[in-house]
Motif scaffolding. Structure first.
Motif, mmCIF file in Angstrom:
data_model
loop_
_atom_site.group_PDB
_atom_site.id
_atom_site.type_symbol
_atom_site.label_atom_id
_atom_site.label_comp_id
_atom_site.label_asym_id
_atom_site.label_seq_id
_atom_site.Cartn_x
_atom_site.Cartn_y
_atom_site.Cartn_z
ATOM 1 N N ALA B 11 -119.107 43.570 13.785
ATOM 2 C CA ALA B 11 -118.103 43.226 12.783
ATOM 3 C C ALA B 11 -116.853 42.661 13.427
ATOM 4 O O ALA B 11 -116.342 41.638 13.037
ATOM 5 N N GLY B 12 -116.360 43.335 14.438
ATOM 6 C CA GLY B 12 -115.146 42.843 15.098
ATOM 7 C C GLY B 12 -115.528 42.143 16.373
ATOM 8 O O GLY B 12 -116.316 41.235 16.381
ATOM 9 N N GLY B 13 -114.978 42.627 17.488
ATOM 10 C CA GLY B 13 -115.413 42.140 18.797
ATOM 11 C C GLY B 13 -114.909 40.752 19.115
ATOM 12 O O GLY B 13 -113.803 40.385 18.758
ATOM 13 N N ALA B 14 -115.731 39.997 19.771
ATOM 14 C CA ALA B 14 -115.308 38.703 20.289
ATOM 15 C C ALA B 14 -114.972 37.751 19.155
ATOM 16 O O ALA B 14 -115.578 37.789 18.093
ATOM 17 N N HIS B 15 -114.031 36.916 19.408
ATOM 18 C CA HIS B 15 -113.682 35.870 18.459
ATOM 19 C C HIS B 15 -114.266 34.573 18.932
ATOM 20 O O HIS B 15 -113.838 34.045 19.948
ATOM 21 N N PRO B 16 -115.239 34.068 18.228
ATOM 22 C CA PRO B 16 -115.880 32.850 18.713
ATOM 23 C C PRO B 16 -114.886 31.704 18.863
ATOM 24 O O PRO B 16 -115.084 30.824 19.656
ATOM 25 N N GLY B 17 -113.815 31.756 18.089
ATOM 26 C CA GLY B 17 -112.812 30.710 18.200
ATOM 27 C C GLY B 17 -112.248 30.589 19.606
ATOM 28 O O GLY B 17 -111.721 29.560 19.992
ATOM 29 N N ALA B 43 -111.689 37.748 5.445
ATOM 30 C CA ALA B 43 -112.347 38.142 6.691
ATOM 31 C C ALA B 43 -112.390 39.664 6.815
ATOM 32 O O ALA B 43 -113.398 40.237 7.245
ATOM 33 N N LEU B 44 -111.304 40.310 6.406
ATOM 34 C CA LEU B 44 -111.247 41.775 6.488
ATOM 35 C C LEU B 44 -112.315 42.405 5.596
ATOM 36 O O LEU B 44 -113.042 43.315 6.013
ATOM 37 N N VAL B 45 -112.420 41.902 4.370
ATOM 38 C CA VAL B 45 -113.420 42.448 3.441
ATOM 39 C C VAL B 45 -114.823 42.155 3.968
ATOM 40 O O VAL B 45 -115.699 43.032 3.972
ATOM 41 N N LEU B 46 -115.034 40.938 4.474
ATOM 42 C CA LEU B 46 -116.365 40.575 4.957
ATOM 43 C C LEU B 46 -116.773 41.467 6.132
ATOM 44 O O LEU B 46 -117.902 41.962 6.197
ATOM 45 N N ARG B 47 -115.840 41.693 7.048
ATOM 46 C CA ARG B 47 -116.185 42.521 8.217
ATOM 47 C C ARG B 47 -116.356 43.990 7.823
ATOM 48 O O ARG B 47 -117.130 44.711 8.444
ATOM 49 N N THR B 48 -115.637 44.409 6.802
ATOM 50 C CA THR B 48 -115.813 45.788 6.331
ATOM 51 C C THR B 48 -117.217 45.954 5.744
ATOM 52 O O THR B 48 -117.914 46.938 6.020
ATOM 53 N N VAL B 49 -117.642 44.962 4.960
ATOM 54 C CA VAL B 49 -119.002 45.000 4.395
ATOM 55 C C VAL B 49 -120.035 44.941 5.528
ATOM 56 O O VAL B 49 -121.037 45.660 5.523
ATOM 57 N N ALA B 50 -119.755 44.093 6.544
ATOM 58 C CA ALA B 50 -120.701 43.957 7.662
ATOM 59 C C ALA B 50 -120.779 45.236 8.478
ATOM 60 O O ALA B 50 -121.818 45.555 9.060
#
Lengths: 424, 424
Positions: B11-17, B43-50
């Motif tokens: 969910a978090g971790g590396a930022h591909p950017g 992005a916060l909601v998406l990563r929370t769901v992930a």
């Protein structure tokens, strides 16, 4: 680095707060956000003054975007704290009243570095401009002596240095101590200094007084001195030797410690994996070819107790003694082999030889460069990317003194509010 | 990592950017600050769901601190974009109307990885949950073939994979291409792929269509796949082999490129500095002992054209063929010597063997661990800090596909606003 100070102190760059336990005392009174903002502006003004000679208050306002009134108030506070001083009135040629130029103070707060080497003790005081003002060094073997005895002698040397600085109107801040060993996670503990014979030594316990210095690893301090004083790029590998071999990796202007804080071990990289056995138990380690004892022994030299082994080597090499030259060249080849591997892995912008290696650089560098040229063929490393530090063996103790100055430049409120950058 | 998704996507971790040229298209309409804030909340909601299975909208509100109304609006937008889907209504047992659970979608936007290996071509599609949904691989030698011919064959494979994914209601996003070579600073250019015989090849120029994939280095992609999928810690060294040997250094959850972007070269570290001459011109490089050809040759094996050399080695080793076992063990010793040096220098939390090394891990690991135990005596590296990747040779192509998914999870507005995570 573009913001290098003409006084030799980096204005921006590494944040010592990243590598020290510097703690800021808060004064009561203003709300935290206002205090924080003023602290940031004090630091901004201080670094602007550090970054260029002969700025006036108006110049500082122009460069920082702060109002002239705000700058004047901040400069006044920095002057009261002894961090900034005003020069003579200059006729600027511009309209308005003539300005006084500002500079970092060459009096008042100063960095205080102490050093326990395997073959010497040292103390130095560096002013805010990065100039060395007091320098004391005693050659003496400290290997396998009682740590408390060593500390007592160093404390005497430190007291002398402090007295000498006070006569120069300098106020040495909390001292930082360079040690040739591995620090523990617990602050103030030297976990392992094999060449001194120290294991789990608490500096506070052995220090004969309340003002025990904070120990830091000599290789790391040497690398930081290089970063702060010697115009090194922000990504480099610093390799130094005294009794052992120390390496330190600076990434983006900060020391890189690795996952456990152990990064920077180069001395036990295998140069000839089937070679002779090292004291560490492995075979063919770099130290067997390139530490002081190895070079002295390969040169057939015996250093008299209390004498400086590096001076002996440089004297013999300057006299073109074939055995000495060949021993140093063998060390250079071994260093080149190890560095070729290190460069491939981490791709530093530069490799800097510090400590004794810097003083032997004129003989070491041709062999190191030859090995790098032979071994790094796909992505060559330019010869001028490997250099000898101009700081030589002074690096670690300068790094210790500059450590405190960097902390002050980064966060002057630690002085303006409590008169102690270390928060104790 | 604590925020590892149960679906296998971090969910978090590396930022591909940080490692790609991902660019976000801005839609007109709302002011930038509002768009930025909504994008961050998406992005916060998406990563929370992930990050966890079976959350309801109310759960997401509880975890993010956003209001239930805001979460509902954001979830609706993520559903419309095909990033999130709702499960069946569940009786929660709590007061209020029953909630639907949320999950990353297993339809819609998907990561698209392509691969040119020295001995194969590959295409794969991975859904947002990190599950591989389409997998195609052709064994064929690509060494010293016309790059345009190779690209044409890969484009056919990619078209088949795309058709298959569309039948699964997946929408593969812009593809990322794993190549066994060094990328140029200019995007889209493979500067040097010695085992393919490529020099300065522009993928756009050789690709038979407008949708040329973006090339990335296979060792780096393998390391990123390890970071994103395989529960690796945030500081590790990934070492993989196909025709060559590739290493990648992950520091604080990001690939470390070094000063020039060349970090991670391990194959030409000198293992026996006076050993035989390597194709690179140096002597005794790790590749001479531990790349595929070296192991095959030491085992006395000749791989038939088009066959899989790693399968040949594992078959022989499983049959306890003494020559094969001894050749693999020799490679393990050489790897152990090189890794001992690397570990001392950079102190990673772990070393992960990827690619062919992962598949040979059962034979390589004992020798590697023996060398590390023998050589890292002062600061030992625990045997379980060196492991074989569960991804094996699938790492680089999975990394290619996951690259895009990480970009979407980090910045879903690139899809909700333009339907292209790569900004082109």
């Amino acid at each position: 680095m573009s913001d290098r100070s003409p006084h030799g102190v980096t204005a921006g760059g590494a944040h010592p707060g990243e590598t020290t336990s510097t703690e800021v005392r808060r004064s009561p009174g203003r709300p935290a956000s206002q205090r924080g903002m003023r602290g940031q502006n004090l630091a901004l003004v201080l670094r602007t003054v550090a970054g260029q000679d002969e700025l006036s208050r108006a110049d500082v306002a122009g460069r920082t975007g702060l109002t002239r009134a705000a700058v004047s108030s901040l400069v006044d506070e920095l002057i009261v704290s002894g961090l900034v001083q005003e020069g003579p009135v200059t006729a600027s040629g511009k309209a308005g009243r003539p300005g006084r130029t500002l500079a970092l103070s060459d009096r008042g707060p100063a960095g205080f570095g102490l050093e326990i080497g395997v073959g010497h003790l040292g103390a130095c005081v560096v002013d805010l401009r990065g100039q060395v003002r007091v320098w004391r060094r005693i050659e003496q073997s400290n290997a396998h002596r009682d740590p408390a005895e060593v500390a007592a002698e160093l404390a005497d040397l430190a007291a002398d240095a402090r007295a000498e600085s006070e006569a120069l109107h300098l106020n040495p801040l909390a001292p930082v101590l360079s040690v040739p060993g591995l620090l523990d996670q617990r602050p103030g503990i030297v976990a392992h200094a094999p060449n001194l014979g120290w294991q789990d030594v608490s500096i506070e316990d052995i220090w004969p007084g309340p003002d025990a210095p904070r120990p830091e690893n000599e290789a790391n301090l040497g690398a930081l001195a290089e970063l702060w004083r010697a115009h090194a790029p922000g990504n480099f590998l610093h390799v130094s030797a005294e009794a052992g071999i120390g390496a330190a990796l600076v990434i983006d202007g900060r020391l890189y410690g690795g996952a456990r804080g152990y990064a920077g071990e180069l001395g036990h990289m295998a140069v000839h994996p089937d070679g002779p056995r090292c004291a560490c138990g492995a075979r063919g380690c770099l130290e067997l070819y390139a530490n002081q004892d190895a070079v002295l022994s390969a040169a057939g030299l015996h250093n008299p107790p209390g004498a400086d082994p590096v001076a002996l080597l440089t004297d013999r090499a300057n006299a073109a003694d074939p055995g000495t030259l060949s021993a140093i060249e063998r060390a250079g080849d071994a260093l080149g082999i190890a560095l070729a591997g290190a460069i491939g892995l981490i791709d530093p912008a530069a490799v800097v030889l510090g400590g004794a290696y810097a003083e032997l650089g004129v003989w070491l560098l041709p062999r190191i460069r030859h090995q790098l040229e032979t071994r790094l063929t796909v992505r060559p490393f330019a010869p001028n990317q490997v250099t000898a530090s101009p700081l030589g063996r002074r690096g670690p103790i300068l790094g210790a003194a500059l450590h405190t100055i960097q902390a002050v430049l980064h966060n002057p409120t630690c002085l303006t509010e409590s008169q102690s950058p270390e928060g104790r």
